[in-house]
Design a protein around this motif. Structure first.
Motif, PDB file in Angstrom:
ATOM      1  N   LEU A 140      82.140  81.603  68.378  1.00 26.11           N
ATOM      2  CA  LEU A 140      81.990  80.121  67.767  1.00 26.11           C
ATOM      3  C   LEU A 140      82.868  79.242  68.154  1.00 26.11           C
ATOM      4  O   LEU A 140      84.070  79.657  67.510  1.00 26.11           O
ATOM      5  CB  LEU A 140      81.241  80.434  66.358  1.00 26.11           C
ATOM      6  N   ALA A 141      82.682  78.354  68.985  1.00 21.44           N
ATOM      7  CA  ALA A 141      83.701  77.481  69.291  1.00 21.44           C
ATOM      8  C   ALA A 141      83.525  76.029  68.506  1.00 21.44           C
ATOM      9  O   ALA A 141      82.498  75.572  68.789  1.00 21.44           O
ATOM     10  CB  ALA A 141      84.004  77.300  70.778  1.00 21.44           C
ATOM     11  N   THR A 142      84.094  75.487  67.773  1.00 18.83           N
ATOM     12  CA  THR A 142      84.288  74.178  67.471  1.00 18.83           C
ATOM     13  C   THR A 142      85.489  73.347  67.358  1.00 18.83           C
ATOM     14  O   THR A 142      86.571  73.971  68.106  1.00 18.83           O
ATOM     15  CB  THR A 142      83.867  74.095  65.711  1.00 18.83           C
ATOM     16  N   HIS A 143      85.606  72.182  66.976  1.00 14.56           N
ATOM     17  CA  HIS A 143      86.657  71.124  67.131  1.00 14.56           C
ATOM     18  C   HIS A 143      87.970  71.893  66.133  1.00 14.56           C
ATOM     19  O   HIS A 143      87.544  72.382  65.192  1.00 14.56           O
ATOM     20  CB  HIS A 143      86.328  69.816  66.637  1.00 14.56           C
ATOM     21  N   ALA A 144      89.258  71.962  66.676  1.00 13.51           N
ATOM     22  CA  ALA A 144      90.297  72.512  66.161  1.00 13.51           C
ATOM     23  C   ALA A 144      90.379  72.033  64.662  1.00 13.51           C
ATOM     24  O   ALA A 144      90.729  72.690  63.647  1.00 13.51           O
ATOM     25  CB  ALA A 144      91.387  72.182  66.923  1.00 13.51           C
ATOM     26  N   ALA A 145      89.873  70.871  64.335  1.00 12.32           N
ATOM     27  CA  ALA A 145      89.928  70.163  63.128  1.00 12.32           C
ATOM     28  C   ALA A 145      88.642  70.315  62.060  1.00 12.32           C
ATOM     29  O   ALA A 145      88.734  69.737  61.112  1.00 12.32           O
ATOM     30  CB  ALA A 145      90.366  68.761  63.087  1.00 12.32           C
ATOM     31  N   THR A 146      87.833  71.318  62.589  1.00 12.35           N
ATOM     32  CA  THR A 146      86.799  71.756  61.996  1.00 12.35           C
ATOM     33  C   THR A 146      86.744  73.075  61.331  1.00 12.35           C
ATOM     34  O   THR A 146      87.070  74.134  61.846  1.00 12.35           O
ATOM     35  CB  THR A 146      85.450  71.557  62.753  1.00 12.35           C
ATOM     36  N   VAL A 159      73.463  75.259  60.545  1.00 13.77           N
ATOM     37  CA  VAL A 159      72.954  75.576  61.755  1.00 13.77           C
ATOM     38  C   VAL A 159      72.555  77.253  62.018  1.00 13.77           C
ATOM     39  O   VAL A 159      73.492  77.927  62.122  1.00 13.77           O
ATOM     40  CB  VAL A 159      73.514  75.095  63.055  1.00 13.77           C
ATOM     41  N   THR A 160      71.307  77.370  62.206  1.00 12.75           N
ATOM     42  CA  THR A 160      71.198  79.012  62.717  1.00 12.75           C
ATOM     43  C   THR A 160      71.178  78.815  64.087  1.00 12.75           C
ATOM     44  O   THR A 160      70.026  78.412  64.810  1.00 12.75           O
ATOM     45  CB  THR A 160      69.734  79.339  61.997  1.00 12.75           C
ATOM     46  N   LEU A 161      72.067  79.521  64.647  1.00 13.83           N
ATOM     47  CA  LEU A 161      72.010  79.855  66.311  1.00 13.83           C
ATOM     48  C   LEU A 161      71.067  80.938  66.742  1.00 13.83           C
ATOM     49  O   LEU A 161      71.137  81.842  66.083  1.00 13.83           O
ATOM     50  CB  LEU A 161      73.425  80.018  66.755  1.00 13.83           C
ATOM     51  N   PRO A 162      70.121  80.415  67.744  1.00 18.24           N
ATOM     52  CA  PRO A 162      69.217  81.526  68.124  1.00 18.24           C
ATOM     53  C   PRO A 162      70.029  82.492  69.138  1.00 18.24           C
ATOM     54  O   PRO A 162      70.894  82.175  69.681  1.00 18.24           O
ATOM     55  CB  PRO A 162      68.212  81.005  69.017  1.00 18.24           C
ATOM     56  N   ALA A 163      69.575  83.847  69.033  1.00 19.94           N
ATOM     57  CA  ALA A 163      70.067  84.708  70.010  1.00 19.94           C
ATOM     58  C   ALA A 163      69.386  84.566  71.219  1.00 19.94           C
ATOM     59  O   ALA A 163      68.058  84.361  71.505  1.00 19.94           O
ATOM     60  CB  ALA A 163      70.260  86.454  69.414  1.00 19.94           C
ATOM     61  N   VAL A 164      70.003  84.915  72.421  1.00 24.12           N
ATOM     62  CA  VAL A 164      69.522  84.714  73.957  1.00 24.12           C
ATOM     63  C   VAL A 164      68.924  86.284  74.088  1.00 24.12           C
ATOM     64  O   VAL A 164      69.803  87.253  74.177  1.00 24.12           O
ATOM     65  CB  VAL A 164      70.332  84.334  74.836  1.00 24.12           C
ATOM     66  N   ASN A 165      67.754  86.348  74.315  1.00 24.34           N
ATOM     67  CA  ASN A 165      67.012  87.711  74.759  1.00 24.34           C
ATOM     68  C   ASN A 165      66.423  87.699  75.895  1.00 24.34           C
ATOM     69  O   ASN A 165      66.104  86.587  76.721  1.00 24.34           O
ATOM     70  CB  ASN A 165      66.014  88.109  73.772  1.00 24.34           C
ATOM     71  N   THR A 172      84.911  76.346  60.005  1.00 29.91           N
ATOM     72  CA  THR A 172      83.779  77.080  60.438  1.00 29.91           C
ATOM     73  C   THR A 172      83.321  78.068  59.435  1.00 29.91           C
ATOM     74  O   THR A 172      84.271  78.929  59.328  1.00 29.91           O
ATOM     75  CB  THR A 172      83.945  77.492  61.936  1.00 29.91           C
ATOM     76  N   ARG A 173      82.274  77.962  58.688  1.00 28.34           N
ATOM     77  CA  ARG A 173      82.047  79.040  57.648  1.00 28.34           C
ATOM     78  C   ARG A 173      80.434  79.612  58.282  1.00 28.34           C
ATOM     79  O   ARG A 173      79.601  78.922  58.841  1.00 28.34           O
ATOM     80  CB  ARG A 173      81.710  78.231  56.311  1.00 28.34           C
ATOM     81  N   ILE A 174      80.615  80.974  57.916  1.00 30.52           N
ATOM     82  CA  ILE A 174      79.206  81.754  58.325  1.00 30.52           C
ATOM     83  C   ILE A 174      78.672  82.552  57.240  1.00 30.52           C
ATOM     84  O   ILE A 174      79.406  83.097  56.222  1.00 30.52           O
ATOM     85  CB  ILE A 174      79.805  83.030  59.299  1.00 30.52           C
ATOM     86  N   GLY A 175      77.372  82.102  57.024  1.00 30.43           N
ATOM     87  CA  GLY A 175      76.668  82.880  55.972  1.00 30.43           C
ATOM     88  C   GLY A 175      75.962  84.163  56.498  1.00 30.43           C
ATOM     89  O   GLY A 175      74.899  84.420  56.718  1.00 30.43           O
ATOM     90  N   LEU A 204      67.716  91.058  69.992  1.00 29.96           N
ATOM     91  CA  LEU A 204      68.754  90.603  69.122  1.00 29.96           C
ATOM     92  C   LEU A 204      68.018  89.582  68.125  1.00 29.96           C
ATOM     93  O   LEU A 204      67.316  88.774  68.360  1.00 29.96           O
ATOM     94  CB  LEU A 204      69.831  89.839  69.852  1.00 29.96           C
ATOM     95  N   SER A 205      68.504  89.752  66.594  1.00 32.49           N
ATOM     96  CA  SER A 205      67.920  88.669  65.814  1.00 32.49           C
ATOM     97  C   SER A 205      68.982  87.530  65.721  1.00 32.49           C
ATOM     98  O   SER A 205      69.990  87.521  66.610  1.00 32.49           O
ATOM     99  CB  SER A 205      68.110  89.579  64.392  1.00 32.49           C
ATOM    100  N   ASP A 206      68.557  86.303  65.093  1.00 32.51           N
ATOM    101  CA  ASP A 206      69.259  85.031  65.129  1.00 32.51           C
ATOM    102  C   ASP A 206      70.650  85.258  64.532  1.00 32.51           C
ATOM    103  O   ASP A 206      71.001  86.069  63.814  1.00 32.51           O
ATOM    104  CB  ASP A 206      68.657  84.164  64.640  1.00 32.51           C
ATOM    105  N   LEU A 207      71.689  84.739  65.085  1.00 30.92           N
ATOM    106  CA  LEU A 207      72.851  84.432  64.383  1.00 30.92           C
ATOM    107  C   LEU A 207      72.829  84.120  63.117  1.00 30.92           C
ATOM    108  O   LEU A 207      71.975  83.127  62.684  1.00 30.92           O
ATOM    109  CB  LEU A 207      73.991  83.674  65.187  1.00 30.92           C
ATOM    110  N   PRO A 208      73.662  84.609  62.219  1.00 33.59           N
ATOM    111  CA  PRO A 208      73.913  83.756  60.724  1.00 33.59           C
ATOM    112  C   PRO A 208      74.020  82.453  60.808  1.00 33.59           C
ATOM    113  O   PRO A 208      74.700  81.868  61.703  1.00 33.59           O
ATOM    114  CB  PRO A 208      75.008  84.574  60.005  1.00 33.59           C
ATOM    115  N   PRO A 209      73.693  81.747  59.544  1.00 37.77           N
ATOM    116  CA  PRO A 209      73.635  80.440  59.509  1.00 37.77           C
ATOM    117  C   PRO A 209      75.316  79.724  59.495  1.00 37.77           C
ATOM    118  O   PRO A 209      76.163  80.781  58.923  1.00 37.77           O
ATOM    119  CB  PRO A 209      73.230  79.994  58.187  1.00 37.77           C
ATOM    120  N   VAL A 210      75.640  78.640  60.271  1.00 37.25           N
ATOM    121  CA  VAL A 210      77.140  78.200  60.364  1.00 37.25           C
ATOM    122  C   VAL A 210      77.116  76.915  59.995  1.00 37.25           C
ATOM    123  O   VAL A 210      76.200  76.037  60.310  1.00 37.25           O
ATOM    124  CB  VAL A 210      77.225  78.297  62.048  1.00 37.25           C
ATOM    125  N   SER A 211      78.005  76.589  59.385  1.00 36.42           N
ATOM    126  CA  SER A 211      78.410  75.292  58.746  1.00 36.42           C
ATOM    127  C   SER A 211      79.656  74.827  58.878  1.00 36.42           C
ATOM    128  O   SER A 211      80.751  75.624  59.144  1.00 36.42           O
ATOM    129  CB  SER A 211      78.509  75.545  56.843  1.00 36.42           C
TER     130      SER A 211
END
Length: 325
Positions: free
Chosen positions: A102-108, A83-89, A110-113, A156-163
């Motif tokens: 970046l917050a996710t489920h504790a059992a997940t 997922v590519t997260l948009p920056a709020v401008n 999270t990787r950033i490209g 701001l540019s969009d945030l990097p892809p998150v898996s």
């Protein structure tokens, strides 16, 4: 973030400089819905096809703090996609700073490209604190900071892809069987304590010999339990009210007549990567009861992870432990 939904909470602080701030415009990415916009000094706001127009009251504000809540429901079958997260401008900005958590489920996992040319840089999440509170089972996994040498930058540019990669459940168990002989019969209490090593657990599957009566299942944070006989085993499925991330326990109680020789039943727990067994035999009856435990090591009550209160000082007891289930 989750496999089903992306939610963005943007805390924006706008500095107007010498002139009072009367209005602002926040461009938005298509596919995100505005859930709320809050903050002192907001007179009104309106969503159009491309963003949100905000009007402030006439009190001559030179600094405004607002919180914008955006959500996007992810299409079915895209859970494994990055997922590519948009920056709020904010339009018209001259100079900015930004931090993203970046917050996710504790059992997940999270990787950033993160690309080398990106102005977003990852930093240790423990060195900074978000203005938002994150509660279990969600947890802040990664943190990014906007780093630019241009002090008059405006976008701001969009945030990097998150898996998002769900972690498989890995857990160990302590299985403690208490057997108490009374004049009314032989009382059993089997506790299975779970210790999570990785991932999370929503239900626990275990089994006992089918020749035993159906047990009563109890415990903290239990939602429900079901049982069925499969071959020579009775299988129990115990559901929890919330995802187990650390520890949990379920206890099964049943009674049988006190007659002849009794074999201590062995509980089996599906999916456990390691296990310890404890056996405790107590005679609270008027009759003589002899016990024989083979292939186990003697231990003391202080080393047993579970002991019912009224069994804290058994009259006649023997205990043991094996390492594998």
């Amino acid at each position: 973030m989750s496999a089903e939904k992306v939610e963005i909470l943007a805390a924006l602080t706008l500095h107007a400089g010498r002139l009072p701030l009367h209005e602002a415009y926040v461009p938005l990415v298509k596919g995100y819905e505005v859930q709320s916009l809050t903050g002192p000094g907001i007179k009104s706001w309106q969503r159009d096809d491309t963003g949100v127009f905000i009007q402030f009251d006439a009190s001559g504000l030179r600094e405004v703090r607002i919180v914008l809540n955006l959500t996007q429901v992810r299409p079915p079958g895209t859970a494994a996609a990055a997922v590519t997260l948009p920056a709020v401008n904010v339009e018209g900005v001259l100079g900015l700073t930004a931090v993203a958590y970046l917050a996710t489920h504790a059992a997940t996992e999270t990787r950033i490209g993160l690309a080398p040319e990106s102005k977003w840089r990852e930093f240790d999440v423990t060195t900074s604190r978000s203005v938002f509170s994150v509660t279990e089972p969600q947890t802040v996994k990664r943190a990014l900071r906007w780093e630019s040498l241009d002090g008059r930058e405006s976008v701001l540019s969009d945030l990097p892809p998150v898996s998002l990669l769900p972690q498989p459940a890995k857990f160990g168990v302590n299985a403690v069987l208490l057997a108490q002989a009374t004049d009314a019969g032989l009382l059993y209490s089997q506790q299975v304590g779970v210790q999570m090593d990785q991932g999370m657990l929503r239900e626990l599957k275990l089994s006992l010999p089918a020749s035993l009566p159906e047990a009563r299942v109890r415990g903290v944070n239990l939602r429900d339990s079901q049982s069925k006989v499969v071959g020579d085993r009775r299988e129990y499925t115990v559901g929890f009210q919330s995802d187990v991330l650390n520890t949990a326990a379920a206890t099964l109680d049943w009674e049988v007549p006190l007659e002849g020789n009794q074999s201590l039943p062995l509980v089996r727990v599906d999916g456990a990567t390691r296990a310890r067994r404890f056996f405790i035999v107590d005679n609270a009856s008027a009759s003589e009861v002899k016990s024989s435990l083979q292939g186990v090591d003697e231990t003391v009550a202080q080393n047993v992870p579970y002991l019912r209160r009224h069994w804290g000082r058994p009259s006649t007891s023997s205990g043991g432990m094996t390492r594998q289930m």
